[in-house]
Scaffold this motif. Structure first.
Motif, PDB file in Angstrom:
ATOM      1  N   LYS A   1       0.815  -1.218   0.000  1.00  0.00           N
ATOM      2  CA  LYS A   1       0.000   0.000   0.000  1.00  0.00           C
ATOM      3  C   LYS A   1       0.846   1.264   0.000  1.00  0.00           C
ATOM      4  O   LYS A   1       0.419   2.303  -0.463  1.00  0.00           O
ATOM      5  N   GLY A   2       2.072   1.185   0.482  1.00  0.00           N
ATOM      6  CA  GLY A   2       2.967   2.334   0.501  1.00  0.00           C
ATOM      7  C   GLY A   2       3.912   2.360  -0.689  1.00  0.00           C
ATOM      8  O   GLY A   2       4.862   3.127  -0.713  1.00  0.00           O
ATOM      9  N   GLY A   3       3.667   1.506  -1.687  1.00  0.00           N
ATOM     10  CA  GLY A   3       4.511   1.454  -2.860  1.00  0.00           C
ATOM     11  C   GLY A   3       5.642   0.445  -2.767  1.00  0.00           C
ATOM     12  O   GLY A   3       6.466   0.357  -3.663  1.00  0.00           O
TER      13      GLY A   3
ATOM     14  N   LYS B   1      -0.630  -4.975   4.801  1.00  0.00           N
ATOM     15  CA  LYS B   1       0.322  -4.169   4.048  1.00  0.00           C
ATOM     16  C   LYS B   1       0.163  -4.292   2.536  1.00  0.00           C
ATOM     17  O   LYS B   1       0.734  -3.507   1.806  1.00  0.00           O
ATOM     18  N   LEU B   2      -0.574  -5.309   2.054  1.00  0.00           N
ATOM     19  CA  LEU B   2      -0.614  -5.636   0.632  1.00  0.00           C
ATOM     20  C   LEU B   2      -1.854  -5.102  -0.069  1.00  0.00           C
ATOM     21  O   LEU B   2      -2.916  -4.988   0.526  1.00  0.00           O
ATOM     22  N   ILE B   3      -1.694  -4.820  -1.356  1.00  0.00           N
ATOM     23  CA  ILE B   3      -2.832  -4.572  -2.238  1.00  0.00           C
ATOM     24  C   ILE B   3      -3.167  -5.938  -2.841  1.00  0.00           C
ATOM     25  O   ILE B   3      -2.415  -6.469  -3.668  1.00  0.00           O
ATOM     26  N   MET B   4      -4.267  -6.521  -2.418  1.00  0.00           N
ATOM     27  CA  MET B   4      -4.588  -7.895  -2.782  1.00  0.00           C
ATOM     28  C   MET B   4      -4.831  -8.073  -4.285  1.00  0.00           C
ATOM     29  O   MET B   4      -4.619  -9.157  -4.815  1.00  0.00           O
ATOM     30  N   ASP B   5      -5.261  -7.016  -4.981  1.00  0.00           N
ATOM     31  CA  ASP B   5      -5.466  -7.116  -6.425  1.00  0.00           C
ATOM     32  C   ASP B   5      -4.146  -7.202  -7.179  1.00  0.00           C
ATOM     33  O   ASP B   5      -4.113  -7.624  -8.333  1.00  0.00           O
ATOM     34  N   GLU B   6      -3.053  -6.797  -6.558  1.00  0.00           N
ATOM     35  CA  GLU B   6      -1.734  -6.803  -7.192  1.00  0.00           C
ATOM     36  C   GLU B   6      -0.889  -7.996  -6.741  1.00  0.00           C
ATOM     37  O   GLU B   6       0.303  -8.038  -7.011  1.00  0.00           O
ATOM     38  N   LEU B   7      -1.504  -8.948  -6.075  1.00  0.00           N
ATOM     39  CA  LEU B   7      -0.797 -10.133  -5.581  1.00  0.00           C
ATOM     40  C   LEU B   7      -0.693 -11.162  -6.705  1.00  0.00           C
ATOM     41  O   LEU B   7      -1.699 -11.585  -7.260  1.00  0.00           O
TER      42      LEU B   7
END
Length: 65
Positions: A14-16, A39-45
């Motif tokens: 989320k913080g890049g 901490k994660l963007i789940m769509d970008e996993l």
């Protein structure tokens, strides 16, 4: 010695931040995801199974979750 990792995880935070890790089995993978879910963007996993069958690779099935 052979490589013992099965799953390779690429994730965007989320913080890049960029996360890259290896897990040897599905239990370890689920544990890592549950620990770092905040901490994660789940769509970008992106999870890659290194023992994925050739048929699945042809169909382009890359996401496990």
């Amino acid at each position: 010695m052979g490589n013992t990792c099965r799953y390779v995880v690429n994730a965007l935070g989320k913080g890049g931040e960029t996360y890259y890790t290896r897990c040897k089995d599905k239990q370890e993978l689920k544990n890592w995801i549950s620990t770092n879910r905040e901490k994660l963007i789940m769509d970008e996993l992106i999870i890659t199974d290194k023992q994925q069958s050739l048929f699945s690779k042809w169909l382009g099935m890359k996401k496990l979750f």
